[in-house]
Design a protein around this motif. Structure first.
Motif, short mmCIF file in Angstrom:
data_model
loop_
_atom_site.label_atom_id
_atom_site.label_comp_id
_atom_site.label_asym_id
_atom_site.label_seq_id
_atom_site.Cartn_x
_atom_site.Cartn_y
_atom_site.Cartn_z
N GLY A 153 0.81 -1.21 0.00
CA GLY A 153 0.00 0.00 0.00
C GLY A 153 0.83 1.26 0.00
N ASP A 159 0.38 5.73 0.47
CA ASP A 159 -0.47 6.81 0.95
C ASP A 159 -1.40 7.25 -0.17
N THR A 205 4.90 4.30 2.17
CA THR A 205 4.61 3.04 1.49
C THR A 205 4.83 1.89 2.46
N ILE A 262 4.30 8.12 9.35
CA ILE A 262 3.33 7.84 8.30
C ILE A 262 1.98 8.37 8.77
N ARG A 307 -4.03 7.85 8.03
CA ARG A 307 -4.92 7.37 6.96
C ARG A 307 -4.39 6.08 6.33
N MET A 308 -3.15 5.69 6.69
CA MET A 308 -2.59 4.43 6.18
C MET A 308 -2.88 3.24 7.09
N PHE A 366 -3.72 -0.08 5.43
CA PHE A 366 -2.58 -0.82 4.86
C PHE A 366 -1.80 -1.54 5.94
#
Length: 93
Positions: A7, A9, A19, A66, A69-70, A73
């Protein structure tokens, strides 16, 4: 090396972006992220997060940020690693 993309961003404009990958052979989750600003790095480096554990970030380690919103993932890669048998409780290692 069995590195599998898991995944990126979704809100990244272009160029480098946070990532997530799963590395099967070493059983590792690999994360690319933003470097912390100097103040955040100072707090991380100077705080004793675990009693008796040395402070600071060793030369062979790094700190990245990070966006939350990740989370989907991260959940996906953690679940995938567990289902693939890459993660086991400490008592089973």
């Amino acid at each position: 090396m069995a590195l599998r993309f898991r995944g990126i961003d979704p809100d990244t404009p272009n160029g480098g972006s946070p990532t997530v990958w799963l590395e099967d052979e070493k059983a590792e989750i690999v994360i690319q992220g933003w470097l912390p600003d100097m103040e955040m790095y100072r707090v991380i480096s100077e705080t004793e997060w675990v009693e008796g554990h040395p402070t600071g970030v060793p030369d062979h380690e790094g700190v990245v940020r990070i966006p939350v919103r990740m989370i989907p993932f991260l959940r996906k890669v953690c679940d995938e690693a567990e289902h693939a048998g890459l993660w086991r409780p400490a008592e089973e290692r």
